[in-house]
Design a protein around this motif. Sequence first.
Motif, PDB file in Angstrom:
ATOM      1  N   HIS A 108      -7.616  -2.394 -11.977  1.00 14.95           N
ATOM      2  CA  HIS A 108      -8.446  -3.381 -11.406  1.00 14.95           C
ATOM      3  C   HIS A 108      -8.212  -3.617  -9.971  1.00 14.95           C
ATOM      4  N   LYS A 109      -7.318  -2.689  -9.237  1.00 13.13           N
ATOM      5  CA  LYS A 109      -7.046  -2.685  -7.918  1.00 13.13           C
ATOM      6  C   LYS A 109      -7.178  -1.408  -7.214  1.00 13.13           C
ATOM      7  N   SER A 110      -7.891  -1.397  -6.044  1.00 13.11           N
ATOM      8  CA  SER A 110      -7.759  -0.002  -5.213  1.00 13.11           C
ATOM      9  C   SER A 110      -6.423   0.553  -4.879  1.00 13.11           C
ATOM     10  N   LEU A 111      -6.189   1.588  -4.468  1.00 11.63           N
ATOM     11  CA  LEU A 111      -4.982   2.044  -3.798  1.00 11.63           C
ATOM     12  C   LEU A 111      -4.556   1.351  -2.694  1.00 11.63           C
ATOM     13  N   PRO A 112      -5.425   0.998  -1.616  1.00 11.05           N
ATOM     14  CA  PRO A 112      -4.977   0.268  -0.506  1.00 11.05           C
ATOM     15  C   PRO A 112      -4.681  -1.188  -1.154  1.00 11.05           C
ATOM     16  N   GLU A 113      -5.283  -1.903  -1.959  1.00  7.76           N
ATOM     17  CA  GLU A 113      -4.792  -3.116  -2.550  1.00  7.76           C
ATOM     18  C   GLU A 113      -3.650  -3.004  -3.265  1.00  7.76           C
ATOM     19  N   MET A 114      -3.149  -1.934  -3.967  1.00  5.16           N
ATOM     20  CA  MET A 114      -1.951  -1.821  -4.525  1.00  5.16           C
ATOM     21  C   MET A 114      -0.883  -1.612  -3.637  1.00  5.16           C
ATOM     22  N   VAL A 115      -0.922  -0.864  -2.269  1.00  5.57           N
ATOM     23  CA  VAL A 115      -0.033  -0.777  -1.605  1.00  5.57           C
ATOM     24  C   VAL A 115       0.204  -2.194  -0.838  1.00  5.57           C
ATOM     25  N   ARG A 116      -0.735  -3.005  -0.403  1.00  2.00           N
ATOM     26  CA  ARG A 116      -0.705  -4.379  -0.092  1.00  2.00           C
ATOM     27  C   ARG A 116       0.357  -5.206  -1.099  1.00  2.00           C
ATOM     28  N   GLN A 117       0.046  -5.048  -2.070  1.00  2.00           N
ATOM     29  CA  GLN A 117       0.702  -5.701  -3.342  1.00  2.00           C
ATOM     30  C   GLN A 117       2.138  -5.408  -3.361  1.00  2.00           C
ATOM     31  N   GLU A 118       2.627  -4.015  -3.254  1.00  2.00           N
ATOM     32  CA  GLU A 118       3.939  -3.628  -3.576  1.00  2.00           C
ATOM     33  C   GLU A 118       4.618  -3.389  -2.198  1.00  2.00           C
ATOM     34  N   TYR A 119       4.002  -3.197  -1.199  1.00  2.00           N
ATOM     35  CA  TYR A 119       4.944  -2.995   0.036  1.00  2.00           C
ATOM     36  C   TYR A 119       5.004  -4.230   0.889  1.00  2.00           C
ATOM     37  N   ARG A 120       5.895  -4.009   1.795  1.00  2.00           N
ATOM     38  CA  ARG A 120       6.055  -5.063   2.870  1.00  2.00           C
ATOM     39  C   ARG A 120       5.026  -4.899   4.210  1.00  2.00           C
ATOM     40  N   PRO A 121       4.985  -6.075   4.514  1.00  2.00           N
ATOM     41  CA  PRO A 121       3.891  -6.203   5.714  1.00  2.00           C
ATOM     42  C   PRO A 121       3.827  -5.187   6.833  1.00  2.00           C
ATOM     43  N   GLY A 122       5.104  -4.655   7.164  1.00  2.00           N
ATOM     44  CA  GLY A 122       5.243  -3.599   8.455  1.00  2.00           C
ATOM     45  C   GLY A 122       4.741  -2.324   7.477  1.00  2.00           C
TER      46      GLY A 122
END
Length: 425
Positions: free
Chosen positions: A91-105
């Motif tokens: 229930h998340k898009s690929l960009p949202e998954m990146v935001r969830q799993e990766y660091r801010p930088g």
Amino acid sequence: MFHGPLSDKDTQASALEILERRSKKRGLARVLPFLGPAFVVSVAYMDPGNFATNIQSGAQFGYLLIWVVVVSSLIAMFIQSLSAKLGIVTHKSLPEMVRQEYRPGARYFYWIQAELAAMATDLAEFLGAALGFHLLLGVPLLWGGILAALASIALLLLDRYGFRPVEAAISVLVGLIALAYVVELFLAHPDPGLVRGFIPRFEGSDSVLLAVGILGATVMPHVIYLHSALTQQRIPVQDPALKRRLLFFNNVDVVIALSIASFVNVAMLVAAAATFHQTGRTDIADITTAYQTLTPLLGPLASAAFAVALLSSGLSSTVVGTMAGQLVMQGFVGFAIPLWVRRLVTMLPSFLVILLGLDPTQVLVISQVVLSFAIPFALIPLLLFTGNRRLMGELANPPFTQALGWLIAAVITALNLYLLVQSLT
């Protein structure tokens, strides 16, 4: 073409009731309500960049590289099915998954490169729409750009009525592209010997380079991001069994939509081969030249059909590119601007190209070079996430799917790097 957005009554019902009600139908009626997202993303696989590549391949080598188009389409189906799967299961898009799993930088780096890729894509697609108006109406390219801007903004404003009208409008444009190429094939009278083009083979290094161009341009990063967003909440379900059934229907959507895209690409190549290669015009490698040559060879109907297809392709793909850019921004950094504002900003480089009098076909080539950098940043996270049992549960990719995905990612990345080197040298 598009027949079945779920009704308001359906969207208010539980996911289980929706799927159970649909399962009582048979045949096409059972599938129609689930069609839509793949038709939107299929536009990227028959955009103006494909016109140039397919026309050059057909004119120079006849039917030789049909098999490359077919293989490219199969790869596209595989990748888009994984993108849709990520949205349905998490229930998340690929960009949202990146935001969830990766660091801010890392998130901001991903956002910037994805925005650059979306801008490069939009540059080519907007120029294609402007060129379509220019060829079809005979107006200067600048006025073609103004008409393309107004038409694309009008299509984007449909979004205020919900996303389904946008899906419907894009699906109609996809239908126009396919219909135009049915007309092209009828007028071109291709040789029955085209069946030999489905046999994998090459004829010299130039044919290999063109094949690399076709394969290397298969994956468009922005629609990998977009497809996962289109499916993430379309029919929200939590039960794994229901998700499996929903995945089946979305795979049907992918196969139907990308089969149409495959037909269009094969038809482009076949029509170019029958019209140009068989008449000795193997030098045709430019969209404008191809259009101008069609009238004396096949008559005005053929050139008009070509211009309609190019215009429909440019308009639909530039709208999809704008929507993808919006979803990329929302997903990676949680920020959004109105779609019409994004449209105004992203078409400024296209008007600059037109005002400077640059060659649109050459700009298409340069945009593909920029896209080659962005492909790994979409493909690799997609495979990492869809193969992760922590995120996907029992619906994580099995080992064979992961192995095939990594092989495809490696091949496409290598081909695009090769194209990059060739373009720069």
